[in-house]
Design a protein around this motif. Structure first.
Motif, mmCIF file in Angstrom:
data_model
loop_
_atom_site.group_PDB
_atom_site.id
_atom_site.type_symbol
_atom_site.label_atom_id
_atom_site.label_comp_id
_atom_site.label_asym_id
_atom_site.label_seq_id
_atom_site.Cartn_x
_atom_site.Cartn_y
_atom_site.Cartn_z
ATOM 1 N N LYS A 57 5.573 4.986 -5.871
ATOM 2 C CA LYS A 57 5.508 3.552 -6.164
ATOM 3 C C LYS A 57 5.710 2.734 -4.889
ATOM 4 N N ARG A 58 6.632 3.197 -4.035
ATOM 5 C CA ARG A 58 6.884 2.488 -2.785
ATOM 6 C C ARG A 58 5.664 2.549 -1.862
ATOM 7 N N GLU A 59 5.015 3.721 -1.807
ATOM 8 C CA GLU A 59 3.812 3.878 -0.986
ATOM 9 C C GLU A 59 2.707 2.937 -1.463
ATOM 10 N N ILE A 60 2.476 2.892 -2.778
ATOM 11 C CA ILE A 60 1.430 2.030 -3.325
ATOM 12 C C ILE A 60 1.757 0.562 -3.071
ATOM 13 N N SER A 61 3.024 0.181 -3.288
ATOM 14 C CA SER A 61 3.432 -1.208 -3.075
ATOM 15 C C SER A 61 3.251 -1.617 -1.621
ATOM 16 N N ALA A 62 3.623 -0.716 -0.693
ATOM 17 C CA ALA A 62 3.500 -1.023 0.730
ATOM 18 C C ALA A 62 2.041 -1.238 1.121
ATOM 19 N N MET A 63 1.159 -0.328 0.675
ATOM 20 C CA MET A 63 -0.254 -0.439 1.040
ATOM 21 C C MET A 63 -0.914 -1.643 0.378
ATOM 22 N N ASN A 64 -0.389 -2.048 -0.765
ATOM 23 C CA ASN A 64 -0.938 -3.216 -1.435
ATOM 24 C C ASN A 64 -0.611 -4.506 -0.687
ATOM 25 N N LEU A 65 0.428 -4.461 0.150
ATOM 26 C CA LEU A 65 0.835 -5.646 0.906
ATOM 27 C C LEU A 65 0.055 -5.822 2.201
ATOM 28 N N ILE A 66 -0.587 -4.744 2.688
ATOM 29 C CA ILE A 66 -1.164 -4.780 4.034
ATOM 30 C C ILE A 66 -2.673 -4.559 4.003
ATOM 31 N N LYS A 67 -3.395 -5.513 4.558
ATOM 32 C CA LYS A 67 -4.856 -5.447 4.708
ATOM 33 C C LYS A 67 -5.148 -5.757 6.166
ATOM 34 N N HIS A 68 -5.449 -4.755 6.964
ATOM 35 C CA HIS A 68 -5.592 -4.918 8.412
ATOM 36 C C HIS A 68 -6.661 -3.958 8.923
ATOM 37 N N PRO A 69 -7.446 -4.350 9.933
ATOM 38 C CA PRO A 69 -8.530 -3.480 10.425
ATOM 39 C C PRO A 69 -8.052 -2.140 10.965
ATOM 40 N N ASN A 70 -6.797 -2.050 11.387
ATOM 41 C CA ASN A 70 -6.274 -0.811 11.960
ATOM 42 C C ASN A 70 -5.331 -0.073 11.019
ATOM 43 N N ILE A 71 -5.453 -0.338 9.735
ATOM 44 C CA ILE A 71 -4.671 0.355 8.717
ATOM 45 C C ILE A 71 -5.625 0.823 7.621
ATOM 46 N N VAL A 72 -5.476 2.092 7.207
ATOM 47 C CA VAL A 72 -6.321 2.631 6.135
ATOM 48 C C VAL A 72 -6.185 1.765 4.889
ATOM 49 N N ARG A 73 -7.294 1.343 4.333
ATOM 50 C CA ARG A 73 -7.305 0.379 3.235
ATOM 51 C C ARG A 73 -7.121 1.060 1.872
ATOM 52 N N LEU A 74 -6.298 0.458 1.040
ATOM 53 C CA LEU A 74 -6.144 0.889 -0.344
ATOM 54 C C LEU A 74 -7.164 0.155 -1.207
ATOM 55 N N HIS A 75 -8.015 0.907 -1.919
ATOM 56 C CA HIS A 75 -9.003 0.293 -2.802
ATOM 57 C C HIS A 75 -8.451 0.066 -4.206
ATOM 58 N N GLU A 76 -7.915 1.118 -4.804
ATOM 59 C CA GLU A 76 -7.362 0.972 -6.147
ATOM 60 C C GLU A 76 -6.532 2.196 -6.508
ATOM 61 N N VAL A 77 -5.793 2.093 -7.611
ATOM 62 C CA VAL A 77 -4.958 3.183 -8.115
ATOM 63 C C VAL A 77 -5.354 3.443 -9.562
ATOM 64 N N MET A 78 -5.507 4.725 -9.923
ATOM 65 C CA MET A 78 -5.897 5.097 -11.279
ATOM 66 C C MET A 78 -4.984 6.218 -11.770
ATOM 67 N N ALA A 79 -5.036 6.459 -13.057
ATOM 68 C CA ALA A 79 -4.237 7.546 -13.635
ATOM 69 C C ALA A 79 -4.966 8.139 -14.826
ATOM 70 N N SER A 80 -4.846 9.458 -14.975
ATOM 71 C CA SER A 80 -5.272 10.148 -16.189
ATOM 72 C C SER A 80 -4.018 10.709 -16.845
ATOM 73 N N LYS A 81 -4.178 11.487 -17.889
ATOM 74 C CA LYS A 81 -3.009 12.050 -18.555
ATOM 75 C C LYS A 81 -2.240 13.005 -17.641
#
Length: 348
Positions: A57-81
């Motif tokens: 959760k911390r990893e997802i929250s951190a990446m959701n806060l940062i949008k920068h050309p030199n940081i790998v971009r988070l597109h979305e998060v999904m879940a199955s069962k």
């Protein structure tokens, strides 16, 4: 000759590009746009047993806060069962550790450019209240244009008290400022995650469908093009200064089953434990090396009629030991490796 093709939501999963202790990273294609992405896949049960939910959760929250050309971009998060999927920007140029290992010491102007991009990214993270806490060459990727991309925010947290020099002070340093080009970017809207807790819930409405389809083992043109910068059919493997990359490949005109059998026999002779599943082989070294036991994954793809590509990548252990392993493996497989040059057009 077939394997399962797996779709997760709007993404079709492809080859394995990385593997960690608790996750796998696969190349995938957005079936709506054709865009290539990397998907980090984690088993729900494993995360719960290892008490890693808060960390993810911390990893997802951190990446959701940062949008920068030199940081790998988070597109979305999904879940199955059964699984959690983190969809990330696909960066195909390898990591900084491999570049230094294979190319040797960087030129000063090249090192300065990477350092400028790294510090700019770190400064941006700190401005958004995020500390990476695991910066190392293996977590610094390079894209196809040679630009730096910081990855893996699994250990990120709120910044602690700064003691070593601050990022703003580094940005003003005379050496740093030489030939420095500030990044230009427009910040997009935040990825809509609504409530991150929802991916760990049992709500049927929030689950994506996993569909398995049986198709021939065939690497399509889209996947092949994504690898053009690292493919070198003129050589049996990618080599530089006597070393091979952590991921490398060769081609063969022999039947797929014969190739797998030859790999099985060669690996057994070299003292490796072998596990096979369809056209994928996992090898585990018997001896403990400098970084634990050498672990190697070998997967076979059909790229054209009567032409197979065999991808070999290090899943664990030391890179130099992997290089030595390859030399012995390639010698044992010399009768099936196709040494002739091939034009990409002939394959695609």
């Amino acid at each position: 000759m077939s394997r399962q093709r797996i779709r997760v939501g709007k993404y079709e999963l492809g080859r394995l590009v990385g593997e960690g202790k608790f996750s796998k990273v696969k190349f995938a294609r957005n079936m709506e746009t054709g865009e290539g992405v990397a998907i980090k896949i984690m088993e729900r049960d494993t995360l719960l047993k290892q008490k890693m939910v808060k960390q993810i959760k911390r990893e997802i929250s951190a990446m959701n806060l940062i949008k920068h050309p030199n940081i790998v971009r988070l597109h979305e998060v999904m879940a199955s069962k059964k699984r959690i999927y983190i969809v990330l920007e696909f960066v195909m140029g390898g990591d900084l550790h491999d570049k230094i290992t294979h190319d040797g010491r960087l030129r000063e102007d090249e090192a300065r450019k990477y350092f400028q991009q790294l510090i700019t990214a770190v400064d941006y993270c700190h401005s958004r209240g995020v500390s990476h806490r695991d910066l190392k060459p293996e977590n610094v990727l390079l894209d196809s244009y040679g630009n730096l991309k910081v990855s893996d925010f699994g250990l990120s947290a709120l910044p602690q008290q700064v003691r070593r020099i601050t990022a703003p002070e580094i940005l003003q340093n005379e050496w740093f400022q030489k030939d420095y080009i500030p990044p230009k970017f427009q910040e997009d809207e935040d990825v809509s995650l609504n409530d991150i807790d929802v991916v760990f819930s049992d709500s049927e409405e929030q689950l994506v469908t996993e569909i398995k389809e049986i198709q021939p083992v065939f690497m399509n043109a889209f996947e092949l093009i994504s690898m053009l910068q690292v493919l070198n059919f003129g050589n049996m493997f990618e080599q530089h200064m006597g070393l091979v990359n952590q991921q490398t490949r060769f081609t063969s005109k022999h039947p797929a089953k014969e190739i797998i059998t030859k790999i099985d026999e060669a690996a057994g002779t070299l003292g490796f434990n072998v596990k096979k599943r369809n056209f994928k082989v996992k090898l585990q070294g018997a001896n403990i090396g400098r970084k634990g036991r050498l672990s190697v994954v070998i997967e076979l793809f059909e790229v054209a009629p009567s032409l197979c590509m065999v991808e070999v990548h290090k899943a664990g252990g030391d890179t130099l030991e992997f290089s030595e392993f390859y030399e012995k493996l390639s010698s044992a497989l010399k009768d099936i490796i196709w040494k002739s040059k091939v034009n990409i057009g002939e394959i695609a």
